[in-house]
Design a protein around this motif. Structure first.
Motif, PDB file in Angstrom:
ATOM      1  N   GLU A  54       0.829  -1.206   0.000  1.00  0.00           N
ATOM      2  CA  GLU A  54       0.000   0.000   0.000  1.00  0.00           C
ATOM      3  C   GLU A  54       0.863   1.256   0.000  1.00  0.00           C
ATOM      4  OE1 GLU A  54      -0.320  -2.485   2.215  1.00  0.00           O
ATOM      5  OE2 GLU A  54      -2.241  -3.371   1.678  1.00  0.00           O
ATOM      6  N   ASN A  55       1.861   1.281   0.872  1.00  0.00           N
ATOM      7  CA  ASN A  55       2.758   2.440   0.924  1.00  0.00           C
ATOM      8  C   ASN A  55       3.599   2.535  -0.337  1.00  0.00           C
ATOM      9  OD1 ASN A  55       1.853   3.333   3.393  1.00  0.00           O
ATOM     10  ND2 ASN A  55       3.389   2.216   4.547  1.00  0.00           N
ATOM     11  N   ARG A  56       4.044   1.396  -0.873  1.00  0.00           N
ATOM     12  CA  ARG A  56       4.817   1.405  -2.118  1.00  0.00           C
ATOM     13  C   ARG A  56       4.004   1.992  -3.265  1.00  0.00           C
ATOM     14  NH1 ARG A  56      10.359   0.710  -2.812  1.00  0.00           N
ATOM     15  NH2 ARG A  56      11.089  -0.649  -1.152  1.00  0.00           N
ATOM     16  N   GLY A  57       2.706   1.675  -3.309  1.00  0.00           N
ATOM     17  CA  GLY A  57       1.839   2.219  -4.354  1.00  0.00           C
ATOM     18  C   GLY A  57       1.738   3.732  -4.281  1.00  0.00           C
ATOM     19  N   MET A  58       1.584   4.255  -3.069  1.00  0.00           N
ATOM     20  CA  MET A  58       1.508   5.714  -2.895  1.00  0.00           C
ATOM     21  C   MET A  58       2.842   6.360  -3.255  1.00  0.00           C
ATOM     22  SD  MET A  58      -0.852   6.444   0.443  1.00  0.00           S
ATOM     23  CE  MET A  58      -0.140   5.269   1.580  1.00  0.00           C
ATOM     24  N   ILE A  59       3.939   5.718  -2.857  1.00  0.00           N
ATOM     25  CA  ILE A  59       5.268   6.249  -3.164  1.00  0.00           C
ATOM     26  C   ILE A  59       5.499   6.264  -4.673  1.00  0.00           C
ATOM     27  CG2 ILE A  59       7.731   5.722  -3.003  1.00  0.00           C
ATOM     28  CD1 ILE A  59       7.122   4.783  -0.093  1.00  0.00           C
ATOM     29  N   ASN A  60       5.105   5.187  -5.361  1.00  0.00           N
ATOM     30  CA  ASN A  60       5.286   5.123  -6.814  1.00  0.00           C
ATOM     31  C   ASN A  60       4.466   6.183  -7.532  1.00  0.00           C
ATOM     32  OD1 ASN A  60       7.098   3.005  -6.677  1.00  0.00           O
ATOM     33  ND2 ASN A  60       5.532   1.436  -6.971  1.00  0.00           N
ATOM     34  N   LYS A  61       3.292   6.493  -7.014  1.00  0.00           N
ATOM     35  CA  LYS A  61       2.410   7.468  -7.650  1.00  0.00           C
ATOM     36  C   LYS A  61       3.003   8.877  -7.620  1.00  0.00           C
ATOM     37  CE  LYS A  61      -2.474   8.417  -7.998  1.00  0.00           C
ATOM     38  NZ  LYS A  61      -3.795   8.060  -7.477  1.00  0.00           N
ATOM     39  N   VAL A  62       3.699   9.221  -6.533  1.00  0.00           N
ATOM     40  CA  VAL A  62       4.254  10.566  -6.387  1.00  0.00           C
ATOM     41  C   VAL A  62       5.782  10.532  -6.287  1.00  0.00           C
ATOM     42  CG1 VAL A  62       2.184  11.587  -5.396  1.00  0.00           C
ATOM     43  CG2 VAL A  62       3.844  10.499  -3.894  1.00  0.00           C
ATOM     44  N   ALA A  63       6.400   9.567  -6.948  1.00  0.00           N
ATOM     45  CA  ALA A  63       7.857   9.369  -6.864  1.00  0.00           C
ATOM     46  C   ALA A  63       8.631  10.600  -7.329  1.00  0.00           C
ATOM     47  CB  ALA A  63       8.263   8.153  -7.685  1.00  0.00           C
ATOM     48  N   TYR A  64       8.056  11.389  -8.220  1.00  0.00           N
ATOM     49  CA  TYR A  64       8.735  12.580  -8.739  1.00  0.00           C
ATOM     50  C   TYR A  64       8.852  13.680  -7.676  1.00  0.00           C
ATOM     51  CZ  TYR A  64       4.060  14.603  -9.187  1.00  0.00           C
ATOM     52  OH  TYR A  64       2.799  15.083  -8.927  1.00  0.00           O
ATOM     53  N   MET A  65       8.169  13.523  -6.555  1.00  0.00           N
ATOM     54  CA  MET A  65       8.189  14.514  -5.479  1.00  0.00           C
ATOM     55  C   MET A  65       8.920  14.018  -4.237  1.00  0.00           C
ATOM     56  SD  MET A  65       4.204  15.637  -5.661  1.00  0.00           S
ATOM     57  CE  MET A  65       4.348  16.817  -4.348  1.00  0.00           C
ATOM     58  N   LEU A  66       9.437  12.788  -4.274  1.00  0.00           N
ATOM     59  CA  LEU A  66       9.976  12.163  -3.069  1.00  0.00           C
ATOM     60  C   LEU A  66      11.413  11.714  -3.230  1.00  0.00           C
ATOM     61  CD1 LEU A  66       7.037   9.756  -2.215  1.00  0.00           C
ATOM     62  CD2 LEU A  66       7.413  12.052  -1.318  1.00  0.00           C
ATOM     63  N   LYS A  67      12.068  11.568  -2.090  1.00  0.00           N
ATOM     64  CA  LYS A  67      13.355  10.902  -2.002  1.00  0.00           C
ATOM     65  C   LYS A  67      13.152   9.750  -1.024  1.00  0.00           C
ATOM     66  CE  LYS A  67      18.062  11.608  -0.423  1.00  0.00           C
ATOM     67  NZ  LYS A  67      18.901  12.504   0.378  1.00  0.00           N
ATOM     68  N   VAL A  68      13.458   8.517  -1.449  1.00  0.00           N
ATOM     69  CA  VAL A  68      13.172   7.338  -0.650  1.00  0.00           C
ATOM     70  C   VAL A  68      14.453   6.569  -0.377  1.00  0.00           C
ATOM     71  CG1 VAL A  68      11.842   5.204  -0.521  1.00  0.00           C
ATOM     72  CG2 VAL A  68      10.905   7.167  -1.743  1.00  0.00           C
ATOM     73  N   GLU A  69      14.640   6.165   0.892  1.00  0.00           N
ATOM     74  CA  GLU A  69      15.782   5.344   1.286  1.00  0.00           C
ATOM     75  C   GLU A  69      15.291   4.199   2.158  1.00  0.00           C
ATOM     76  OE1 GLU A  69      18.166   8.054   3.501  1.00  0.00           O
ATOM     77  OE2 GLU A  69      19.011   9.015   1.728  1.00  0.00           O
ATOM     78  N   GLU A  70      15.911   3.029   2.015  1.00  0.00           N
ATOM     79  CA  GLU A  70      15.600   1.920   2.904  1.00  0.00           C
ATOM     80  C   GLU A  70      16.374   2.082   4.192  1.00  0.00           C
ATOM     81  OE1 GLU A  70      15.956  -1.956   1.272  1.00  0.00           O
ATOM     82  OE2 GLU A  70      14.770  -1.485  -0.489  1.00  0.00           O
ATOM     83  N   VAL A  71      15.726   1.766   5.299  1.00  0.00           N
ATOM     84  CA  VAL A  71      16.380   1.876   6.616  1.00  0.00           C
ATOM     85  C   VAL A  71      16.862   0.517   7.059  1.00  0.00           C
ATOM     86  CG1 VAL A  71      16.061   2.577   9.014  1.00  0.00           C
ATOM     87  CG2 VAL A  71      14.929   3.830   7.200  1.00  0.00           C
TER      88      VAL A  71
END
Length: 61
Positions: free
Chosen positions: A44-61
């Motif tokens: 669910e979170n991955r889907g939201m992240i993929n939808k607005v990926a152009y606005m985000l910076k994502v890192e695995e913890v």
């Protein structure tokens, strides 16, 4: 069992974006530019992240 976490930071403004994109940011808990949150790595979170990926910076913890 511990779930993986993702560190998500908003890098661009949500002003003038599609309403559905603004709702994705709200769902992730992001409020303003350079605001960072940790979310669980779920489909669910991955889907939201993929939808607005152009606005985000994502890192695995």
């Amino acid at each position: 069992m511990t779930s993986k976490l993702l560190n998500v930071m908003m890098t661009k403004s949500k002003i003038g974006r599609l309403k559905s994109h603004q709702q994705c940011l709200k769902g992730l808990g992001l409020r303003k530019i350079r605001h960072s949150v940790q979310v669980a790595d779920t489909p669910e979170n991955r889907g939201m992240i993929n939808k607005v990926a152009y606005m985000l910076k994502v890192e695995e913890v």
